[in-house]
Enzyme design. Sequence first.
Site, PDB file in Angstrom:
ATOM      1  N   SER B  47     -41.174 -66.000 106.146  1.00  0.00           N
ATOM      2  CA  SER B  47     -39.876 -66.601 106.408  1.00  0.00           C
ATOM      3  C   SER B  47     -38.900 -65.496 106.801  1.00  0.00           C
ATOM      4  O   SER B  47     -38.842 -64.446 106.150  1.00  0.00           O
ATOM      5  CB  SER B  47     -39.372 -67.352 105.167  1.00  0.00           C
ATOM      6  OG  SER B  47     -38.222 -68.104 105.498  1.00  0.00           O
ATOM      7  N   GLU B  48     -38.157 -65.717 107.866  1.00  0.00           N
ATOM      8  CA  GLU B  48     -37.346 -64.652 108.472  1.00  0.00           C
ATOM      9  C   GLU B  48     -36.340 -64.036 107.511  1.00  0.00           C
ATOM     10  O   GLU B  48     -35.908 -62.892 107.677  1.00  0.00           O
ATOM     11  CB  GLU B  48     -36.610 -65.186 109.713  1.00  0.00           C
ATOM     12  CG  GLU B  48     -35.580 -66.266 109.387  1.00  0.00           C
ATOM     13  CD  GLU B  48     -35.024 -66.971 110.629  1.00  0.00           C
ATOM     14  OE1 GLU B  48     -35.602 -66.833 111.706  1.00  0.00           O
ATOM     15  OE2 GLU B  48     -34.002 -67.666 110.485  1.00  0.00           O
ATOM     16  N   ASN B  49     -35.946 -64.818 106.475  1.00  0.00           N
ATOM     17  CA  ASN B  49     -34.977 -64.293 105.514  1.00  0.00           C
ATOM     18  C   ASN B  49     -35.591 -63.354 104.490  1.00  0.00           C
ATOM     19  O   ASN B  49     -34.965 -63.057 103.472  1.00  0.00           O
ATOM     20  CB  ASN B  49     -34.224 -65.438 104.822  1.00  0.00           C
ATOM     21  CG  ASN B  49     -35.127 -66.521 104.259  1.00  0.00           C
ATOM     22  OD1 ASN B  49     -36.104 -66.904 104.888  1.00  0.00           O
ATOM     23  ND2 ASN B  49     -34.802 -67.018 103.085  1.00  0.00           N
ATOM     24  N   SER B  89     -38.011 -57.606 107.729  1.00  0.00           N
ATOM     25  CA  SER B  89     -38.490 -58.914 108.172  1.00  0.00           C
ATOM     26  C   SER B  89     -38.611 -58.963 109.693  1.00  0.00           C
ATOM     27  O   SER B  89     -39.601 -59.445 110.241  1.00  0.00           O
ATOM     28  CB  SER B  89     -37.532 -60.002 107.689  1.00  0.00           C
ATOM     29  OG  SER B  89     -38.009 -61.273 108.055  1.00  0.00           O
TER      30      SER B  89
ATOM     31  N   GLN C 103     -31.047 -62.756 115.581  1.00  0.00           N
ATOM     32  CA  GLN C 103     -30.997 -62.350 114.172  1.00  0.00           C
ATOM     33  C   GLN C 103     -31.542 -60.947 113.919  1.00  0.00           C
ATOM     34  O   GLN C 103     -30.979 -60.166 113.150  1.00  0.00           O
ATOM     35  CB  GLN C 103     -31.778 -63.375 113.347  1.00  0.00           C
ATOM     36  CG  GLN C 103     -31.502 -63.307 111.873  1.00  0.00           C
ATOM     37  CD  GLN C 103     -32.062 -64.518 111.119  1.00  0.00           C
ATOM     38  OE1 GLN C 103     -32.295 -64.427 109.932  1.00  0.00           O
ATOM     39  NE2 GLN C 103     -32.279 -65.624 111.786  1.00  0.00           N
TER      40      GLN C 103
END
Lengths: 223, 223, 223, 223
Positions: B47-49, B89, C103
């Site tokens: 998950s990107e977070n 990430s 991001q």
Amino acid sequence: MKPLSRRQIAWRAAQDVADGSYVNLGIGLPTLVSDFIPPGREIVFHSENGILGVGPAPPKGEEDRDLINATKQPITLLPGGCFFTHSDSFAMIRGGHLDLALLGAFEVSERGDLANWTTEDPEWPPGVGGAMDLAAGAREVRVLMEHTTKEATPRLRRRCTYPLTAAHVVRRVYTNLAVIDVTDEGLLVREIVPGMTLADLQAVTEPTLRLADDWRPLEAPAV
Amino acid sequence: MKPLSRRQIAWRAAQDVADGSYVNLGIGLPTLVSDFIPPGREIVFHSENGILGVGPAPPKGEEDRDLINATKQPITLLPGGCFFTHSDSFAMIRGGHLDLALLGAFEVSERGDLANWTTEDPEWPPGVGGAMDLAAGAREVRVLMEHTTKEATPRLRRRCTYPLTAAHVVRRVYTNLAVIDVTDEGLLVREIVPGMTLADLQAVTEPTLRLADDWRPLEAPAV
Amino acid sequence: MIDKRVRSLAEAVAGIRDGAVVLCGGFGASGQPDHLIHALIEQGAKDLVIVSNNAGAGHTGLAALLDAGRVRKVICSYPRSAGSVVFERLWAAGKVELELVPQGTLSERMRAAGAGLGGFYTPAGAGTKLAEGKEQRVIDGRLYVFEKPLKGDVALIRAERADRWGNLVYRKAARNFNPVMAMAADLTVVEVKETVGLGALDPEAIVTPGIFVDRVVEVGDPL
Amino acid sequence: MIDKRVRSLAEAVAGIRDGAVVLCGGFGASGQPDHLIHALIEQGAKDLVIVSNNAGAGHTGLAALLDAGRVRKVICSYPRSAGSVVFERLWAAGKVELELVPQGTLSERMRAAGAGLGGFYTPAGAGTKLAEGKEQRVIDGRLYVFEKPLKGDVALIRAERADRWGNLVYRKAARNFNPVMAMAADLTVVEVKETVGLGALDPEAIVTPGIFVDRVVEVGDPL
């Protein structure tokens, strides 16, 4: 005239390290500085191999191969210290997070140019280590070195004769003979060992020196 | 002719996720995929977070505000999972460490161009999130989307009408009507829902479709 | 003596000026420093540039700051969130500027600022509308876009525990952007659930070394 | 099922080809993967390009690999170490090539490779002999040198503990270059003191997520 010992040069540099500062000590002579920080000052020493909070050398027999400084000498970790990767270590260095880097040098020019990574000796490989990162990234760079080579050649030069580590970065130089600031108007002698005149010092220094109005004798205790 | 439900599209995509792979699920439809991985396969969801090892949603009442996926829905962490910073990430994402990114899309072109970040609606701010990083960095990008918009406009286009997220990145598209590969010779239909002909599918698809020699019916269990 | 703890939220946000670039940690609500943001609303600084992954949800935290009319511009990857209403309204009315950044690029630009780099080339967004007006370059056969460092005047972040040197650990995926923002601002202010004694944090598990931190305020649980 | 553990050092270094670029972790002896290096000597690959901070000391590890005539070129920041003899001899005799890279640049070039970046601008070394032949650029009034990613075919690293997913934690300052090298190679091989069960490592304290790791071999203490 009594030149400072290497330990006394380190002692003198240590007196100027401000309470609460983050400081990197280059390999060689600068690593001695941590032994002489005046009591009551809390300094966080950074080691390029990924340590903040470097403490004194361990007692004999308690060395740990994974607790070493940049010179690869055994150290300890203070409470509050931590470990991190080389990426983070050099982010700290290059990113302007260190208040001070104390480095050794072959030569410093009157403009604050630093040469400390190669003498271009064909028999001896050069080594740059973290010197260029520290010189470019620390908020302030000061140098500790002998005033001259063993052959009595001045290390303070009008222009460095060895390849530069970085240009215009050194702000203060501690030698066995003097404390000298690099200013826009050239080298300014702040302190000089007792018994030595400015003319004596000039004789072993290539660029023209000026004496600060408030110059003081350079004295260090026996350490 | 029976189109797949959204959950069935996710089921179908899940069947192709290889054992042992590292997979990022984009926000929306792709997040459903983790519910349908065939038993016996160990997949590490990213998950990107800053999470690897994303597990299923927690039981009602055991949600944790600090355990969320990219869509900000509650998740759990599997044994072996870990947390890391956004820097790390996206190093994983951009650096080619993910085997697969399953993304949603507004449109995909016959060359594999992806458009999924803005419809240029002046009333509705655009949002790119991690889509451009995922599209550029994952080793393989596959898309899950409805075959057409609610207004029956094809989402498979000769050229995308919306601004691109990345060019030439999508390799396979799962829709409610078909599974289609993007090849150097254009779109190749691998699977098609029973009762639908290639001509039927072509009627809701802008670029020319070819049918794979070994095409199969697109069937999914009730999920 | 190093003690970065301050006694009040007011003290924590003191001195933040009108027009400041404020990095705000968090991914959605997780890791968002809501106590500090509300203190900033009290403090009164305006014309702020907010750098954060999202642009707030509901009416707390960043949404409250936006609603109070203090934000001139938002730099983020994904302004919309489940439950976000304030940003959408202000943006559609032309009352807040948006700079949309992928991001990973957002995170990397802040890392570059914190790590003293002059910029970097990323494949994310190259060739797209978000790269318009930026230098693009083919390196080893691939198109990249040049991105410059993004430095904050202030970073407002949230961590789980801190000691008086400012060493930080985070809770689960609340880590996200907080560590990279801590590196990237002139003044880094941290709200923490609790402070602990120096040496209480495992030196191998500290995520943000105190060198990146200026002020720590203990606030307990998130809002 | 993901299980990156291999049963022997021979299996760990299998397939490393002549001419490979091999990233070797460690700062001096600390964190240097000596078991793997000695296995590589057994394995027989030659014409290697070694990337490491130093170039070995004494007659073990990198020094042994050099002494065995397997190394065509060393890319490092500081080839000399206390007790290093082999590299100096080979270098002075013209039998090994040296690419000297500032330590922070060395780390950052590998991070760029691991993070999918096309290169970056660093102030370290700008304007010096080490920047000759490289693009230099003034950004916001400061001179920077462009540095490209440095990718390994193989990374040989040492960690303290690993699980079967390849998650790693390190011991004290033995971390150093190991995590960044783990990110930057096509094949990352790790020697660890011990392996532990999945879930035994604290997910908030894992330093290298398993996604960066390909093979893990348990070897006990360093040589």
